[in-house]
Motif scaffolding. Structure first.
Motif, mmCIF file in Angstrom:
data_model
loop_
_atom_site.group_PDB
_atom_site.id
_atom_site.type_symbol
_atom_site.label_atom_id
_atom_site.label_comp_id
_atom_site.label_asym_id
_atom_site.label_seq_id
_atom_site.Cartn_x
_atom_site.Cartn_y
_atom_site.Cartn_z
ATOM 1 N N VAL A 70 0.870 -1.288 0.011
ATOM 2 C CA VAL A 70 0.105 -0.007 0.024
ATOM 3 C C VAL A 70 0.999 1.337 -0.075
ATOM 4 C CG1 VAL A 70 -1.553 1.390 1.407
ATOM 5 C CG2 VAL A 70 -2.083 -1.065 1.040
ATOM 6 N N SER A 71 0.324 2.033 -1.013
ATOM 7 C CA SER A 71 1.369 3.396 -0.878
ATOM 8 C C SER A 71 0.976 4.210 0.258
ATOM 9 C CB SER A 71 1.050 4.135 -2.242
ATOM 10 O OG SER A 71 1.283 3.382 -3.187
ATOM 11 N N ASN A 89 -5.577 6.948 8.563
ATOM 12 C CA ASN A 89 -7.046 6.350 8.394
ATOM 13 C C ASN A 89 -7.151 5.748 6.874
ATOM 14 O OD1 ASN A 89 -7.884 6.942 10.951
ATOM 15 N ND2 ASN A 89 -9.135 8.843 10.225
ATOM 16 N N THR A 90 -6.570 6.588 6.011
ATOM 17 C CA THR A 90 -6.405 6.185 4.530
ATOM 18 C C THR A 90 -5.723 4.956 4.510
ATOM 19 O OG1 THR A 90 -6.403 8.377 3.786
ATOM 20 C CG2 THR A 90 -5.589 6.841 2.240
ATOM 21 N N VAL A 91 -4.440 4.648 5.105
ATOM 22 C CA VAL A 91 -3.730 3.502 5.052
ATOM 23 C C VAL A 91 -4.501 2.230 5.529
ATOM 24 C CG1 VAL A 91 -1.366 2.579 5.745
ATOM 25 C CG2 VAL A 91 -1.334 4.804 4.750
ATOM 26 N N THR A 233 3.930 5.112 -8.097
ATOM 27 C CA THR A 233 4.817 6.000 -7.563
ATOM 28 C C THR A 233 4.850 6.546 -6.367
ATOM 29 O OG1 THR A 233 3.961 7.942 -8.731
ATOM 30 C CG2 THR A 233 5.463 6.736 -10.233
ATOM 31 N N ALA A 234 5.687 7.340 -5.797
ATOM 32 C CA ALA A 234 4.994 8.083 -4.692
ATOM 33 C C ALA A 234 4.337 9.311 -4.391
ATOM 34 C CB ALA A 234 6.805 8.422 -3.681
ATOM 35 N N ASP A 235 4.221 9.645 -5.785
ATOM 36 C CA ASP A 235 3.349 11.145 -5.977
ATOM 37 C C ASP A 235 1.844 10.800 -6.152
ATOM 38 O OD1 ASP A 235 6.127 12.165 -8.077
ATOM 39 O OD2 ASP A 235 5.810 12.570 -6.130
ATOM 40 N N VAL A 236 1.357 9.513 -6.011
ATOM 41 C CA VAL A 236 0.292 9.292 -6.168
ATOM 42 C C VAL A 236 -0.662 10.301 -5.021
ATOM 43 C CG1 VAL A 236 -1.843 7.655 -6.076
ATOM 44 C CG2 VAL A 236 0.366 7.023 -7.082
ATOM 45 N N GLU A 239 -6.073 11.231 -2.230
ATOM 46 C CA GLU A 239 -7.444 11.054 -2.318
ATOM 47 C C GLU A 239 -7.763 10.124 -3.552
ATOM 48 O OE1 GLU A 239 -6.021 15.005 -4.097
ATOM 49 O OE2 GLU A 239 -5.888 13.677 -2.246
ATOM 50 N N SER A 240 -6.637 9.850 -4.324
ATOM 51 C CA SER A 240 -6.971 8.910 -5.624
ATOM 52 C C SER A 240 -6.601 7.523 -4.989
ATOM 53 C CB SER A 240 -5.850 9.339 -6.788
ATOM 54 O OG SER A 240 -4.658 8.775 -6.223
ATOM 55 N N LEU A 241 -6.115 7.262 -4.021
ATOM 56 C CA LEU A 241 -6.063 5.864 -3.482
ATOM 57 C C LEU A 241 -7.531 5.513 -2.732
ATOM 58 C CD1 LEU A 241 -2.610 6.068 -1.720
ATOM 59 C CD2 LEU A 241 -3.233 5.088 -4.027
#
Length: 256
Positions: A70-71, A89-91, A233-236, A239-241
């Motif tokens: 997971v990014s 929370n996102t992760v 990439t690390a630039d994602v 909110e797109s994940l």
């Protein structure tokens, strides 16, 4: 050829962990026929793509689709600043979805009662309410992927590369700019991406592209227009994940 779209009669020939240049991935070897490892065929499975994600040569029987850790969302993205709690929370939500991903595959081989308590994504990791922010460490998300992969292989390994366990599988385009086949990694419980062929005729299948995927043309294998790598990439943007939750999740439930 197994690629972007809804594929039928797919055999999962093997699942392995690959570590290269300090990065880890889980490789799902997908085949249209049983792989005879004694002939070395399994090493010819992977399709070759150029930097734009265009298929330049096919391995023949199948392909390899990678699953990455997971990014970690950035603190600042697209002009917005996210708190540690929001990023945590996102992760946590993404890690839960990753476990749902492995569970969905396992259900193609075993009944639900045999899956209770099998997947423990945080096994060996000491996570509590006091140190929950450690999930923002790439080593932690890599450890979760390793846990889930090893648990999956231990559980369904004897059923892999068997003709009686063929599946119907949706592979989406990685992104509008990247024409690599990839697995669905969001909303897996509501929108299944894999199911056993046995007992589920095509007209009864629940496998389908979502409206979002269709709107974003993630069902298309058309050549990519920009130069990109297949590796996320690390630039994602965060909110797109996953959508950043407005309120904190229940940590007790998230850590189960």
């Amino acid at each position: 050829m197994i690629g972007i779209g809804i594929n039928e009669n797919v055999i999962l020939a093997g699942v392995t962990i690959t570590e290269k240049d300090g990065k880890i991935s889980t490789d799902f070897k997908l085949s249209s026929d049983v792989v005879d490892s004694s002939e070395g065929v399994e090493y010819d499975l992977e399709d070759k793509y150029d930097e734009q994600g265009n298929l330049i040569t096919s391995g023949g029987k199948g392909t390899v689709v990678k699953v990455w850790p997971v990014s970690i969302p950035k603190e600042e993205s697209n002009g917005k600043t996210y708190s540690i709690a929001e990023r945590v929370n996102t992760v946590l939500e993404a890690l839960k979805e990753q476990q749902n991903f492995f569970t969905a595959w396992a259900r193609c081989y075993l009944t639900t009662d045999k899956l209770v308590g099998v997947f423990q994504r945080f096994q060996g990791l000491t996570l509590t309410k006091d140190n929950i922010s450690s999930v923002l460490d790439e080593q932690v998300t890599a450890a979760v992927l390793r846990n889930l992969t090893n648990q999956f292989v231990a559980l369904v390994g004897p059923h892999l590369n068997k003709p009686e366990f063929k599946v119907r599988l949706l592979l989406k385009r990685q992104s509008e700019a990247k024409a690599f086949p990839s697995f669905r990694d969001k909303f897996i419980t509501s929108f299944p991406f894999v199911e056993p062929m046995s007992g589920i005729p095509k007209e009864a299948s629940k496998i389908a592209f979502t409206k979002y995927e269709l709107d974003k043309k993630l069902d298309s294998s058309a050549p990519a227009s920009t130069t990109n790598s297949s590796e996320p990439t690390a630039d994602v943007p965060a909110e797109s994940l996953f959508k950043i939750p407005e309120q904190s999740v229940d940590l007790n439930q998230a850590l189960q």
